[in-house]
Write an enzyme that holds these catalytic residues in place. Structure first.
Site, short mmCIF file in Angstrom:
data_model
loop_
_atom_site.label_atom_id
_atom_site.label_comp_id
_atom_site.label_asym_id
_atom_site.label_seq_id
_atom_site.Cartn_x
_atom_site.Cartn_y
_atom_site.Cartn_z
N GLU A 136 54.36 56.51 77.40
CA GLU A 136 55.23 57.67 77.64
C GLU A 136 55.73 58.29 76.35
OE1 GLU A 136 58.25 56.26 80.32
OE2 GLU A 136 56.88 56.31 82.03
N HIS B 32 54.15 51.80 69.47
CA HIS B 32 55.23 50.83 69.61
C HIS B 32 54.79 49.62 70.42
CE1 HIS B 32 55.59 53.72 72.94
NE2 HIS B 32 56.05 52.71 73.69
#
Ligand code: 5GP
Length: 139
Positions: free
Chosen positions: A98, A103
């Site tokens: 998203e 990450h």
């Protein structure tokens, strides 16, 4: 592959344009708390340089991020007296991503305790305390 967009929320955190609860940083990486924590201690490790995800990251970006993941995962396990750690990492929309800045999610896990559903805003005081607990457990 779509180009990196420097208006993504993690790029804004890196530039200090929006606040975050920092856990750790070094020259190449930053770790901060997820504001919609699926576990107590849910935090994120990102490179300080731009890439969307694992698919376009350089080997150097991946190496530095993974070193920080290992360091923080051990600290989080100790801070929460966790039985284990779940790592999550998503690539592109179809892969569940998203926010399009690489990450890794770190989740302290306890035997028999399920992760919470995604998308629920956490309690900011608790998140702040959790960041401090992990930071205090770092080497
Ligand atoms: P993913 O891209 O791996 O699916 O998930 C992005 C993660 O970023 C989610 O876990 C979400 O809770 C987290 N997130 C979204 N917006 C913010 C924000 O403004 N600050 C922080 N710290 N985390 C965020």
């Amino acid at each position: 592959m779509t180009a990196y967009d420097d208006q993504n929320i993690f790029a804004k955190i890196l530039r200090g344009e929006i606040p975050s609860f920092k856990v750790y940083e070094d020259d190449d990486t930053l770790c901060f708390m997820d504001i919609m924590p699926r576990t107590d201690g849910h935090c994120l490790v990102i490179p300080k340089t731009p890439c969307r995800n694992v698919l376009d990251a350089t080997d150097a970006q991946l190496a530095s991020v993974m070193a920080t993941v290992k360091k923080v995962a051990n600290a989080a396990k100790a801070a929460f007296e966790a039985d284990g750690i779940t790592l999550q990492q998503f690539n592109e929309t179809a892969g569940g991503q998203e926010v399009f800045h690489l990450h890794f999610h770190i989740h302290p896990r306890h035997t028999g305790v399920a992760m919470r559903a995604p998308g629920q805003m956490g309690d900011m005081d608790a998140i702040k305390r959790h960041a401090e607990a992990i930071a205090a457990a770092l080497d």
